[in-house]
Scaffold this motif. Sequence first.
Motif, PDB file in Angstrom:
ATOM      1  N   SER A  46       0.853  -1.191   0.000  1.00 55.87           N
ATOM      2  CA  SER A  46       0.000   0.000   0.000  1.00 55.87           C
ATOM      3  C   SER A  46       0.886   1.237   0.000  1.00 55.87           C
ATOM      4  N   GLY A  47       0.270   2.388  -0.174  1.00 56.43           N
ATOM      5  CA  GLY A  47       1.023   3.641  -0.167  1.00 56.43           C
ATOM      6  C   GLY A  47       0.224   4.722   0.498  1.00 56.43           C
ATOM      7  N   GLY A  48       0.640   5.951   0.330  1.00 56.26           N
ATOM      8  CA  GLY A  48      -0.065   7.087   0.915  1.00 56.26           C
ATOM      9  C   GLY A  48       0.922   8.076   1.486  1.00 56.26           C
ATOM     10  N   TRP A  49       0.397   9.225   1.862  1.00 58.08           N
ATOM     11  CA  TRP A  49       1.240  10.278   2.417  1.00 58.08           C
ATOM     12  C   TRP A  49       0.870  10.510   3.876  1.00 58.08           C
ATOM     13  N   PRO A  50       1.802  10.787   4.786  1.00 56.46           N
ATOM     14  CA  PRO A  50       3.216  11.002   4.498  1.00 56.46           C
ATOM     15  C   PRO A  50       3.904   9.730   4.021  1.00 56.46           C
ATOM     16  N   LEU A  51       4.887   9.900   3.167  1.00 57.32           N
ATOM     17  CA  LEU A  51       5.666   8.778   2.645  1.00 57.32           C
ATOM     18  C   LEU A  51       7.043   8.799   3.313  1.00 57.32           C
ATOM     19  N   THR A  52       7.402   7.685   3.933  1.00 55.99           N
ATOM     20  CA  THR A  52       8.680   7.607   4.661  1.00 55.99           C
ATOM     21  C   THR A  52       9.583   6.592   3.987  1.00 55.99           C
ATOM     22  N   ILE A  53      10.757   7.034   3.542  1.00 57.57           N
ATOM     23  CA  ILE A  53      11.702   6.184   2.825  1.00 57.57           C
ATOM     24  C   ILE A  53      13.070   6.231   3.508  1.00 57.57           C
ATOM     25  N   PHE A  54      13.671   5.055   3.683  1.00 57.95           N
ATOM     26  CA  PHE A  54      15.071   4.978   4.121  1.00 57.95           C
ATOM     27  C   PHE A  54      15.878   4.437   2.950  1.00 57.95           C
ATOM     28  N   MET A  55      16.974   5.139   2.613  1.00 54.35           N
ATOM     29  CA  MET A  55      17.724   4.757   1.422  1.00 54.35           C
ATOM     30  C   MET A  55      19.231   4.854   1.665  1.00 54.35           C
ATOM     31  N   MET A  56      19.983   4.241   0.743  1.00 55.90           N
ATOM     32  CA  MET A  56      21.436   4.323   0.762  1.00 55.90           C
ATOM     33  C   MET A  56      21.868   5.697   0.225  1.00 55.90           C
ATOM     34  N   PRO A  57      23.123   6.063   0.398  1.00 57.41           N
ATOM     35  CA  PRO A  57      23.592   7.341  -0.164  1.00 57.41           C
ATOM     36  C   PRO A  57      23.453   7.431  -1.693  1.00 57.41           C
ATOM     37  N   ASN A  58      23.315   6.285  -2.379  1.00 61.26           N
ATOM     38  CA  ASN A  58      23.179   6.293  -3.841  1.00 61.26           C
ATOM     39  C   ASN A  58      21.710   6.326  -4.277  1.00 61.26           C
ATOM     40  N   GLN A  59      20.796   6.712  -3.399  1.00 58.41           N
ATOM     41  CA  GLN A  59      19.353   6.873  -3.662  1.00 58.41           C
ATOM     42  C   GLN A  59      18.576   5.558  -3.636  1.00 58.41           C
ATOM     43  N   LYS A  60      19.270   4.419  -3.458  1.00 58.43           N
ATOM     44  CA  LYS A  60      18.564   3.131  -3.529  1.00 58.43           C
ATOM     45  C   LYS A  60      17.910   2.813  -2.183  1.00 58.43           C
ATOM     46  N   LEU A  83      14.044   4.259  13.821  1.00 54.26           N
ATOM     47  CA  LEU A  83      15.335   4.903  13.577  1.00 54.26           C
ATOM     48  C   LEU A  83      16.465   4.144  14.277  1.00 54.26           C
ATOM     49  N   LYS A  84      16.221   3.754  15.516  1.00 54.16           N
ATOM     50  CA  LYS A  84      17.257   3.056  16.296  1.00 54.16           C
ATOM     51  C   LYS A  84      17.556   1.681  15.701  1.00 54.16           C
ATOM     52  N   ALA A  85      16.495   0.968  15.269  1.00 58.11           N
ATOM     53  CA  ALA A  85      16.680  -0.364  14.683  1.00 58.11           C
ATOM     54  C   ALA A  85      17.468  -0.272  13.378  1.00 58.11           C
ATOM     55  N   ILE A  86      17.152   0.739  12.549  1.00 58.15           N
ATOM     56  CA  ILE A  86      17.855   0.897  11.268  1.00 58.15           C
ATOM     57  C   ILE A  86      19.310   1.300  11.507  1.00 58.15           C
ATOM     58  N   ARG A  94      25.374  -4.070   7.492  1.00 58.90           N
ATOM     59  CA  ARG A  94      25.125  -3.126   6.396  1.00 58.90           C
ATOM     60  C   ARG A  94      24.949  -3.839   5.060  1.00 58.90           C
ATOM     61  N   ASN A  95      25.642  -4.946   4.853  1.00 56.74           N
ATOM     62  CA  ASN A  95      25.547  -5.670   3.580  1.00 56.74           C
ATOM     63  C   ASN A  95      24.124  -6.118   3.287  1.00 56.74           C
ATOM     64  N   ASP A  96      23.392  -6.489   4.343  1.00 62.83           N
ATOM     65  CA  ASP A  96      22.009  -6.927   4.157  1.00 62.83           C
ATOM     66  C   ASP A  96      21.159  -5.766   3.605  1.00 62.83           C
ATOM     67  N   LEU A  97      21.388  -4.559   4.109  1.00 62.15           N
ATOM     68  CA  LEU A  97      20.671  -3.388   3.615  1.00 62.15           C
ATOM     69  C   LEU A  97      21.061  -3.089   2.169  1.00 62.15           C
ATOM     70  N   VAL A  98      22.346  -3.271   1.845  1.00 67.39           N
ATOM     71  CA  VAL A  98      22.820  -3.051   0.471  1.00 67.39           C
ATOM     72  C   VAL A  98      22.114  -4.013  -0.481  1.00 67.39           C
ATOM     73  N   HIS A  99      22.051  -5.306  -0.111  1.00 68.98           N
ATOM     74  CA  HIS A  99      21.393  -6.314  -0.969  1.00 68.98           C
ATOM     75  C   HIS A  99      19.908  -5.992  -1.139  1.00 68.98           C
ATOM     76  N   THR A 100      19.266  -5.598  -0.044  1.00 62.68           N
ATOM     77  CA  THR A 100      17.838  -5.238  -0.134  1.00 62.68           C
ATOM     78  C   THR A 100      17.642  -4.062  -1.086  1.00 62.68           C
ATOM     79  N   SER A 101      18.486  -3.041  -0.962  1.00 62.22           N
ATOM     80  CA  SER A 101      18.344  -1.849  -1.811  1.00 62.22           C
ATOM     81  C   SER A 101      18.561  -2.193  -3.287  1.00 62.22           C
ATOM     82  N   LEU A 102      19.494  -3.101  -3.567  1.00 57.90           N
ATOM     83  CA  LEU A 102      19.729  -3.511  -4.961  1.00 57.90           C
ATOM     84  C   LEU A 102      18.528  -4.260  -5.518  1.00 57.90           C
ATOM     85  N   ALA A 103      17.964  -5.163  -4.693  1.00 53.23           N
ATOM     86  CA  ALA A 103      16.809  -5.957  -5.136  1.00 53.23           C
ATOM     87  C   ALA A 103      15.607  -5.069  -5.402  1.00 53.23           C
TER      88      ALA A 103
END
Length: 617
Positions: A46-60, A83-86, A94-103
Amino acid sequence: MAHESFEDQEVADYLNEHFISIKVDKEERPDIDSIYMSVCQGLTGSGGWPLTIFMMPNQKPFFAGSYFPKHSRYQLPGFLDLLKAIHEKWLKDRNDLVHTSLAVTQSLQKESMQESSQKINIKTIEKAAKNLLQQFDSTYGGFGHAPKFPTPHNLMFLLRYAALKQDNMALKAVEKTLDSMYLGGIFDHVGYGFSRYSTDEKWLVPHFEKMLYDNALLVHAYIDTYQYTGKQSYKEIAEMTLAYVERELTHPEGGFYCAQDADSEGVEGKYYVFDPKEIEQVLGKEDAAYFNSYFDITKEGNFEGKSIPNRIKSLHPTTPLEDKRINAMRTKIYDYRYKRTTLHKDDKILTSWNGIMIGAFAKAYKVLRKEKYLHLAQAADSFLCNHLTDGTTLFVHYRDGKASGVGHIDDYAFYSWALLELYEATLETDYLRRSLSWITQLIELFFDDTSGGFYLYSSEAESLIARPKEVYDGAIPSGNSVAAYVLEKLYRLTGNLSLRKTLDKQLNFLTNEVVHYPNAFCFSMMAFMQELYPTKELVCVLPTDESMEELNEMISSHFLPQLSILVKTKQTKEALSQLAEFSKDYPLTTDEPFFYLCENHACLAPVHDLTKIISLL
């Protein structure tokens, strides 16, 4: 979230220590909003606003959601806990977050490249109308259940369907919805203009925010329906709405502001509601009794102990709506309301939304022939020329003397549509030239020449993780729908074969998107109607202005959405031959007018008498 988290010191400190925080205005950057909303829908369903996104420095992106309270409650995770969990995950895995962002990014890019080979035909148009009519609320108008949105382009489509198919059910759905919206509290019976949507099925209790685009599109719908039915009430409602925009949303130099807020002094709707005693203090006992009865303002109220003025008990609007006694009282109540409490205005001027409103004023001029509507459309057009373009590029928005943002598809498509409406209202060749110029720019910068479809952002704009193409007609029509509609119209006016090639690719692209659920793409359906139902072209060779007046009378009094008109005079013949080369073949040699009516690339013998053309149409 703004109040609970972003303005909270504890949250702000944690964000500033461990994250780079970026807040995006979705109206200024619809490209960013579109991409990351797709991410949210893909990750959460689902979606909607406010929209909250956590991303890598490369926008992924690697995590998405909508609203989060500061602290966890029931099923909602708290923003601070998140925030604390992330942050902990960033430090330890960090590698797990990188793989998720690539997928996530690969999935997004793959999705934007999907193609199929569907076909569209008249049955698809019929399916769109049938699906809408199955959702029609015959008691209160509108489609589906509460909350109810105006979605005027659905009504514009159904009206054209009713006209082409002589379908009384489609016409009834349009009229019932237009009547009911006016009667309800979604229409401001004191200051005019429509709110964004109704929270109930009766159109009584709105979300009180007024948006420029809703009012612009509703003017299109009411004017079209007035022209088709001749019913005076639709004309009057359109004129009330235009009066609201002129008074409340117009910049001194001519552009149109975005919106007015729902809240006053932190309370939603406070500006708009009344109790009977308030009205009595302003109008006196006798007039107040009449006013309160007319607009259903009662001691019990209909919204949090107060009353939203409405006319739902009238069952249907009278024809005409004009009531001189009420209008005199309405002016006094408006002045009182204006001084009673403040209402914030979003004074951004957006190119895309201004395009819709310019088109609405132009259409009002075309049908009603009131010069002030043409002047307002032209003033806003001049504002865009002076402030929101450098001559080759459109900008997104203007505020406080400064334009910013590289234009997106909606800016180019909607402005081209505005200029096309100005052309159809005035038949001045220069508007046709400028509409063609901006649609050509749109093709050069946004079109996918391989697969069809216009990208959301330009090839010269900032590169993001995906380059989407938006097709769904939501609160406003998509840029791709409007571009297709404008391409259809311009091709029929100019005979330009290059436009035809782009149009074919665009229609093929749209077909793949709309064929399964066509009623979600009603503006696209209007473009397909131009392709699938007979269209006519009228070439008018006019030696005098007298014939022009007769032609304007025909245009204003007949609803002819499948007709394109070109006018050739001594003054326009050179410019017209550059835009529509075939116009050279129509001689301008006598003192009599000639009217050539064409269909399917074949023209009937020319006639001198326009009344004969009207009977053929």
